[in-house]
Design an enzyme around this catalytic site. Structure first.
Site, PDB file in Angstrom:
ATOM      1  N   ARG A 103     -22.018 -25.817   0.670  1.00  0.00           N
ATOM      2  CA  ARG A 103     -22.984 -25.534   1.723  1.00  0.00           C
ATOM      3  C   ARG A 103     -23.561 -26.865   2.219  1.00  0.00           C
ATOM      4  NH1 ARG A 103     -26.454 -27.748  -0.393  1.00  0.00           N
ATOM      5  NH2 ARG A 103     -27.769 -27.492   1.422  1.00  0.00           N
ATOM      6  N   GLY A 104     -24.369 -26.749   3.309  1.00  0.00           N
ATOM      7  CA  GLY A 104     -24.838 -27.963   3.965  1.00  0.00           C
ATOM      8  C   GLY A 104     -23.841 -28.282   5.066  1.00  0.00           C
ATOM      9  N   ALA A 105     -24.357 -28.587   6.245  1.00  0.00           N
ATOM     10  CA  ALA A 105     -23.495 -28.683   7.429  1.00  0.00           C
ATOM     11  C   ALA A 105     -22.282 -29.613   7.259  1.00  0.00           C
ATOM     12  CB  ALA A 105     -24.344 -29.081   8.639  1.00  0.00           C
ATOM     13  N   ARG A 144     -19.411 -19.041   8.701  1.00  0.00           N
ATOM     14  CA  ARG A 144     -20.857 -19.169   8.973  1.00  0.00           C
ATOM     15  C   ARG A 144     -21.023 -19.683  10.406  1.00  0.00           C
ATOM     16  NH1 ARG A 144     -24.382 -22.123   4.547  1.00  0.00           N
ATOM     17  NH2 ARG A 144     -25.966 -20.710   5.366  1.00  0.00           N
ATOM     18  N   GLN A 168     -32.492 -23.549  -2.337  1.00  0.00           N
ATOM     19  CA  GLN A 168     -31.727 -24.804  -2.323  1.00  0.00           C
ATOM     20  C   GLN A 168     -32.611 -25.996  -2.692  1.00  0.00           C
ATOM     21  OE1 GLN A 168     -31.582 -22.444   0.000  1.00  0.00           O
ATOM     22  NE2 GLN A 168     -29.603 -22.332   1.023  1.00  0.00           N
ATOM     23  N   ASP A 219     -28.549 -28.494  11.007  1.00  0.00           N
ATOM     24  CA  ASP A 219     -27.275 -27.768  11.069  1.00  0.00           C
ATOM     25  C   ASP A 219     -26.643 -27.836  12.452  1.00  0.00           C
ATOM     26  OD1 ASP A 219     -28.735 -26.417   8.655  1.00  0.00           O
ATOM     27  OD2 ASP A 219     -26.586 -26.056   8.466  1.00  0.00           O
ATOM     28  N   ASN A 241     -32.209 -25.828  11.622  1.00  0.00           N
ATOM     29  CA  ASN A 241     -32.093 -26.184  10.198  1.00  0.00           C
ATOM     30  C   ASN A 241     -32.577 -24.988   9.385  1.00  0.00           C
ATOM     31  OD1 ASN A 241     -31.427 -28.210   8.157  1.00  0.00           O
ATOM     32  ND2 ASN A 241     -33.611 -28.258   7.714  1.00  0.00           N
ATOM     33  N   LYS A 242     -32.526 -25.117   8.096  1.00  0.00           N
ATOM     34  CA  LYS A 242     -32.882 -24.013   7.187  1.00  0.00           C
ATOM     35  C   LYS A 242     -34.196 -23.337   7.577  1.00  0.00           C
ATOM     36  CE  LYS A 242     -31.014 -22.683   4.494  1.00  0.00           C
ATOM     37  NZ  LYS A 242     -30.170 -21.497   4.840  1.00  0.00           N
TER      38      LYS A 242
END
Ligand code: MRU
Length: 364
Positions: free
Chosen positions: A60-62, A103, A211, A252, A262-263
């Protein structure tokens, strides 16, 4: 491979993800859903295994998602190496379409897939499929290598924004686990720390999937950085108490005008930062910019399973049948962002013009 992640020295840790072998090889990655209690590596040998790993946030993470998808394309074409060109390209496009659906928000995913498709198309008709497969693997490795370099560059540029003794708040995980290595927002903290700047880092736990608590707190602690974990809802009070002099997060997807996805929870932090006169920074490589969209209104926001909220980490915490809304990302308007740190330097103020100027020298 399973090792105890708490006690291993940094040097003993495997990379977030890596390709093992040549064109017939496979993708190996750290299963991030198991951290910080267990460090387990999994092998992906099929496109669907990469799709599942991305969807389930094992990787995960862009930037890391983009790299994983690029290697996923290599897995997709493996079985086509002895076939004709049409069959090879059909399989390539099927694999890319499948991976792109894992995603929706992080643009690095479609960016990496488009880059893979471009290098293959350029060779169509002039090279054997085995050579195209070789070239695809080289491109995926190149995407990974460039990400490592961009992360180091963001660290160098961003470290200068932080002052000795400062409190810094971060959200979600934009560290080595979210990239090939070193991170984006955390790269800035790592680089400042390596230069001797003393920081007190506050980490939002980052509901609902934690996270921040599971990954960021772990990464910072391992590097010996003074780290304090807080619940997301404590951020306002922490700011009011004067504990934080800067906020820094990853991204992201960044629209042409600087609006940044972003998150979930990032937008709220930016509003709080403005209310407390605290600079709010975003760190992101050029692969996270989507200049094809004008504003953040056009960024697709992933909505995830309600069970992440009602049954997080194995225990039911809400009544059966309750309505749940679980958007995984939000959009922070550019006007709330003091500066964006990218591999080319600091974009400040965050405007369409400054972004396009800074990215004009981007290679692809
Ligand atoms: O749902 P996740 O864990 O993939 O969300 C990740 C983030 O929001 C990160 O901040 C972002 O991808 C930047 S990672 C360098």
């Amino acid at each position: 491979v399973s090792i105890n992640p708490i006690h291993e020295p940094q040097s003993a840790l495997p990379p977030t993800l890596r390709w093992v072998g040549g064109v017939e090889g496979y993708l190996e990655l750290i299963d991030q859903t198991r951290l910080p209690v267990e460090l387990v590596q999994i092998a992906c040998r099929e496109v669907d295994e990469v799709w599942e790993a991305i969807r389930a946030l094992r990787v995960r993470g862009a930037p890391a998602i983009g790299i994983a998808a690029a290697y996923g394309v290599c897995l997709g074409v493996q079985s086509m190496i002895g076939e004709n060109e049409n069959a090879f390209f059909n399989r390539l496009s099927e694999a890319a379409t499948r991976l792109a659906s894992a995603r929706p928000t992080a643009v690095n995913l479609s960016w990496a897939l488009a880059r893979m498709a471009r290098v293959a198309s350029a060779l169509r008709g002039s090279a054997a499929v085995v050579q195209i497969a070789d070239r695809l693997l080289a491109e995926a490795r190149q995407i990974e290598a460039e990400d490592r370099q961009m992360c180091r560059a963001m660290g160098r540029h961003g470290a200068a924004l932080l002052r000795d003794g400062q409190g810094v708040l971060t959200h979600c995980n934009a560290g080595g686990l979210a990239t090939a290595d070193y991170g984006t927002a955390l790269a800035v903290l790592f680089a400042a720390h390596e230069q001797g700047t003393r920081l007190r880092v506050y980490v939002d736990e980052t509901r609902p999937l934690l996270q921040g608590a599971r990954l960021t707190a772990w990464e910072l602690q391992r590097r010996g950085i003074d780290t304090t974990l807080i619940c997301d809802s404590m951020a306002a009070q922490v700011m009011r108490e004067g504990r934080v002099g800067a906020i820094i997060t990853g991204a992201d997807r960044i629209a042409a005008n600087g609006d940044t996805a972003n998150k979930i929870g990032t937008y709220g932090l930016a509003v709080l930062a403005a209310a407390h006169d605290i600079p709010f920074y975003v760190a992101a490589p050029s692969s996270t910019f989507d200049l094809a969209i004008e504003t953040g209104d056009q960024i697709p926001i992933e909505v995830r399973d309600s069970r992440e909220i009602t049954h997080g980490f194995g225990r039911q915490v809400a009544p059966d049948g309750i309505h749940v809304y679980n958007p995984a990302f939000d959009v922070t308007p550019a006007r709330l962002i003091k500066a964006i740190i990218c591999e080319h330097g600091i974009i400040e103020p965050v405007t369409y013009q400054h972004i396009s100027q800074m990215l004009a020298n981007r290679r692809r």
